[in-house]
Design a protein around this motif. Structure first.
Motif, PDB file in Angstrom:
ATOM      1  N   MET A 114      30.370  -5.779 -21.986  1.00  0.00           N
ATOM      2  CA  MET A 114      31.710  -5.124 -22.430  1.00  0.00           C
ATOM      3  C   MET A 114      32.674  -5.211 -21.707  1.00  0.00           C
ATOM      4  O   MET A 114      33.697  -5.798 -22.159  1.00  0.00           O
ATOM      5  CB  MET A 114      31.258  -3.507 -22.853  1.00  0.00           C
ATOM      6  N   SER A 115      32.801  -5.231 -20.339  1.00  0.00           N
ATOM      7  CA  SER A 115      33.772  -5.599 -19.568  1.00  0.00           C
ATOM      8  C   SER A 115      33.875  -7.012 -19.663  1.00  0.00           C
ATOM      9  O   SER A 115      34.996  -7.445 -19.514  1.00  0.00           O
ATOM     10  CB  SER A 115      33.059  -5.233 -17.886  1.00  0.00           C
ATOM     11  N   ARG A 116      33.114  -7.998 -19.634  1.00  0.00           N
ATOM     12  CA  ARG A 116      33.344  -9.391 -19.940  1.00  0.00           C
ATOM     13  C   ARG A 116      34.108  -9.566 -20.963  1.00  0.00           C
ATOM     14  O   ARG A 116      34.969 -10.578 -21.110  1.00  0.00           O
ATOM     15  CB  ARG A 116      32.256 -10.256 -19.638  1.00  0.00           C
ATOM     16  N   VAL A 117      33.845  -8.787 -22.078  1.00  0.00           N
ATOM     17  CA  VAL A 117      34.594  -9.091 -23.329  1.00  0.00           C
ATOM     18  C   VAL A 117      36.195  -8.781 -23.237  1.00  0.00           C
ATOM     19  O   VAL A 117      36.983  -9.428 -23.612  1.00  0.00           O
ATOM     20  CB  VAL A 117      34.032  -8.217 -24.453  1.00  0.00           C
ATOM     21  N   LEU A 118      36.074  -7.536 -22.424  1.00  0.00           N
ATOM     22  CA  LEU A 118      37.656  -7.032 -22.141  1.00  0.00           C
ATOM     23  C   LEU A 118      38.175  -7.547 -21.157  1.00  0.00           C
ATOM     24  O   LEU A 118      38.821  -6.948 -20.393  1.00  0.00           O
ATOM     25  CB  LEU A 118      37.297  -5.444 -22.172  1.00  0.00           C
ATOM     26  N   MET A 119      37.923  -8.786 -20.706  1.00  0.00           N
ATOM     27  CA  MET A 119      38.862  -9.607 -19.540  1.00  0.00           C
ATOM     28  C   MET A 119      38.444  -8.834 -18.360  1.00  0.00           C
ATOM     29  O   MET A 119      39.126  -9.176 -17.405  1.00  0.00           O
ATOM     30  CB  MET A 119      40.063  -9.683 -20.024  1.00  0.00           C
ATOM     31  N   GLY A 120      37.432  -8.382 -18.082  1.00  0.00           N
ATOM     32  CA  GLY A 120      36.825  -8.012 -16.685  1.00  0.00           C
ATOM     33  C   GLY A 120      37.309  -6.389 -16.491  1.00  0.00           C
ATOM     34  O   GLY A 120      37.173  -6.195 -15.180  1.00  0.00           O
ATOM     35  N   VAL A 121      37.985  -5.888 -17.469  1.00  0.00           N
ATOM     36  CA  VAL A 121      38.147  -4.570 -16.915  1.00  0.00           C
ATOM     37  C   VAL A 121      36.985  -3.649 -16.503  1.00  0.00           C
ATOM     38  O   VAL A 121      35.986  -3.652 -17.422  1.00  0.00           O
ATOM     39  CB  VAL A 121      38.898  -3.848 -18.284  1.00  0.00           C
ATOM     40  N   PRO A 122      36.981  -3.016 -15.499  1.00  0.00           N
ATOM     41  CA  PRO A 122      35.899  -2.299 -15.036  1.00  0.00           C
ATOM     42  C   PRO A 122      35.594  -1.064 -15.794  1.00  0.00           C
ATOM     43  O   PRO A 122      36.469  -0.403 -15.996  1.00  0.00           O
ATOM     44  CB  PRO A 122      36.273  -1.871 -13.518  1.00  0.00           C
ATOM     45  N   ILE A 123      34.460  -0.878 -16.024  1.00  0.00           N
ATOM     46  CA  ILE A 123      33.791   0.268 -16.696  1.00  0.00           C
ATOM     47  C   ILE A 123      32.850   1.046 -15.672  1.00  0.00           C
ATOM     48  O   ILE A 123      31.795   0.697 -15.562  1.00  0.00           O
ATOM     49  CB  ILE A 123      33.245   0.117 -18.163  1.00  0.00           C
ATOM     50  N   SER A 124      33.343   2.354 -15.423  1.00  0.00           N
ATOM     51  CA  SER A 124      32.376   3.017 -14.461  1.00  0.00           C
ATOM     52  C   SER A 124      31.451   4.198 -15.223  1.00  0.00           C
ATOM     53  O   SER A 124      30.508   4.376 -14.429  1.00  0.00           O
ATOM     54  CB  SER A 124      33.185   3.907 -13.639  1.00  0.00           C
ATOM     55  N   LYS A 125      31.748   4.582 -16.278  1.00  0.00           N
ATOM     56  CA  LYS A 125      30.847   5.567 -16.920  1.00  0.00           C
ATOM     57  C   LYS A 125      30.147   4.930 -17.997  1.00  0.00           C
ATOM     58  O   LYS A 125      30.585   4.349 -18.819  1.00  0.00           O
ATOM     59  CB  LYS A 125      31.469   6.959 -17.107  1.00  0.00           C
ATOM     60  N   TYR A 126      29.037   5.552 -18.430  1.00  0.00           N
ATOM     61  CA  TYR A 126      28.314   5.054 -19.725  1.00  0.00           C
ATOM     62  C   TYR A 126      27.587   6.217 -20.311  1.00  0.00           C
ATOM     63  O   TYR A 126      27.106   7.167 -19.658  1.00  0.00           O
ATOM     64  CB  TYR A 126      27.338   3.913 -19.428  1.00  0.00           C
ATOM     65  N   PHE A 127      27.435   6.182 -21.710  1.00  0.00           N
ATOM     66  CA  PHE A 127      26.826   7.173 -22.343  1.00  0.00           C
ATOM     67  C   PHE A 127      25.957   6.494 -23.639  1.00  0.00           C
ATOM     68  O   PHE A 127      26.787   5.909 -24.685  1.00  0.00           O
ATOM     69  CB  PHE A 127      27.717   8.291 -23.063  1.00  0.00           C
ATOM     70  N   ALA A 128      24.730   6.421 -23.632  1.00  0.00           N
ATOM     71  CA  ALA A 128      23.989   5.922 -24.659  1.00  0.00           C
ATOM     72  C   ALA A 128      23.138   6.908 -25.550  1.00  0.00           C
ATOM     73  O   ALA A 128      22.400   7.959 -25.036  1.00  0.00           O
ATOM     74  CB  ALA A 128      22.917   4.888 -23.972  1.00  0.00           C
ATOM     75  N   LEU A 129      23.378   7.028 -26.750  1.00  0.00           N
ATOM     76  CA  LEU A 129      22.639   7.993 -27.883  1.00  0.00           C
ATOM     77  C   LEU A 129      21.695   7.318 -28.558  1.00  0.00           C
ATOM     78  O   LEU A 129      22.091   6.228 -29.363  1.00  0.00           O
ATOM     79  CB  LEU A 129      23.714   8.621 -28.441  1.00  0.00           C
ATOM     80  N   ASP A 130      20.659   7.900 -28.839  1.00  0.00           N
ATOM     81  CA  ASP A 130      19.594   7.436 -29.667  1.00  0.00           C
ATOM     82  C   ASP A 130      19.927   7.963 -31.270  1.00  0.00           C
ATOM     83  O   ASP A 130      20.770   8.784 -31.344  1.00  0.00           O
ATOM     84  CB  ASP A 130      18.174   7.666 -29.288  1.00  0.00           C
TER      85      ASP A 130
END
Length: 266
Positions: free
Chosen positions: A86-102
């Motif tokens: 996702m960061s690569r899609v957004l021009m390398g903007v760093p993303i530090s947190k994530y949340f994955a829901l089933d």
């Protein structure tokens, strides 16, 4: 991330850990509380990291964004791999947190706040709902609304992505006033989500965000969806099988990144 599995499982238990079919990046200004969300279509073509079932890195290869999760371990590695894509899609903007829901987590989180009301963006014959109808989603209806799509239309996932963003925004709009009345709602929702998710966001992180938004009077957030071109790609192995590939418009990406993560200085 919304994962297309009933229960999150790791690669040592299953051959397919799932794909990230909902991909939304949230940016929160820690000074003003201004919140913006960027929806990235799950079929967006991007370089993803590919691993063996045992977790050995193989190579980086262009594929649909949703598969970045599938080539991981179904846990931390899958989440980090998807975040990196996702960061690569957004021009390398760093993303530090994530949340994955089933999938099983949608219903309890939805019903805990008494359902979510939306103006339908799609025809749902199984629910007796037509496009344009205003409906309050309860129980299994919530999952149906954010998951169902036509298998005959190449760009069907784009409409589904639009519904997912609409639902998340409507959910937040209902939850924030509830939190203002009873802050323990934050703890309740976090506890419920814990049984259906994989995240590096702690309860203290969520409490901080909730306090920030309340103190700044934030009751809503802005949404942006990347635009681009959907193309059909023939499967090299299975005859007659066609895959959807989304190529985001460069200007759309630049505009979204600048709007969400930067402040113009005159």
């Amino acid at each position: 991330m919304g994962i297309d599995q009933r229960t999150l499982e790791t690669s040592d238990k299953t051959d397919f850990v799932g794909a990230a079919d909902a991909d939304i990046v949230l940016a929160i200004d820690s000074k003003t509380g201004l919140t913006k969300a960027i929806s990235i279509p799950r079929d967006t073509m991007v370089d993803i990291d590919m691993y063996t079932a045992s977790g050995v890195f193989l190579r980086t290869q262009q594929a649909q964004l949703c598969l970045a999760y599938a080539y991981g371990d179904g846990s931390t590695k899958s989440c980090k791999s998807t975040v990196e894509a996702m960061s690569r899609v957004l021009m390398g903007v760093p993303i530090s947190k994530y949340f994955a829901l089933d999938l099983d987590g949608i219903k309890p989180l939805n019903d805990e706040i008494g359902g979510v009301t939306v103006k339908s963006l799609y025809d749902f014959d199984s629910m007796g709902v037509k496009k344009g109808d205003t409906v309050t989603l309860h129980g299994d209806m919530a999952e149906t609304y954010v998951r169902e799509r036509s298998m005959e239309e190449l760009d069907a996932s784009l409409n589904r992505g639009e519904r997912q963003v609409q639902y998340v925004k409507a959910y937040a709009a209902k939850v924030l006033p509830t939190v203002m009345k009873d802050f323990s709602t934050v703890n309740k929702l976090y506890d419920i989500a814990s049984g259906y998710s994989n995240t590096n966001i702690s309860l203290s992180n969520v409490t901080y965000i909730g306090t920030l938004l309340m103190s700044r009077g934030v009751k809503d957030f802005q949404t942006m969806t990347l635009t681009g071109e959907m193309k059909a790609s023939k499967d090299p192995v299975y005859e007659g099988v066609v895959h959807a590939e989304f190529y985001p418009d460069e200007d759309s990406v630049t505009e979204a990144v600048l709007d969400a993560f930067y402040t113009q200085v005159d």
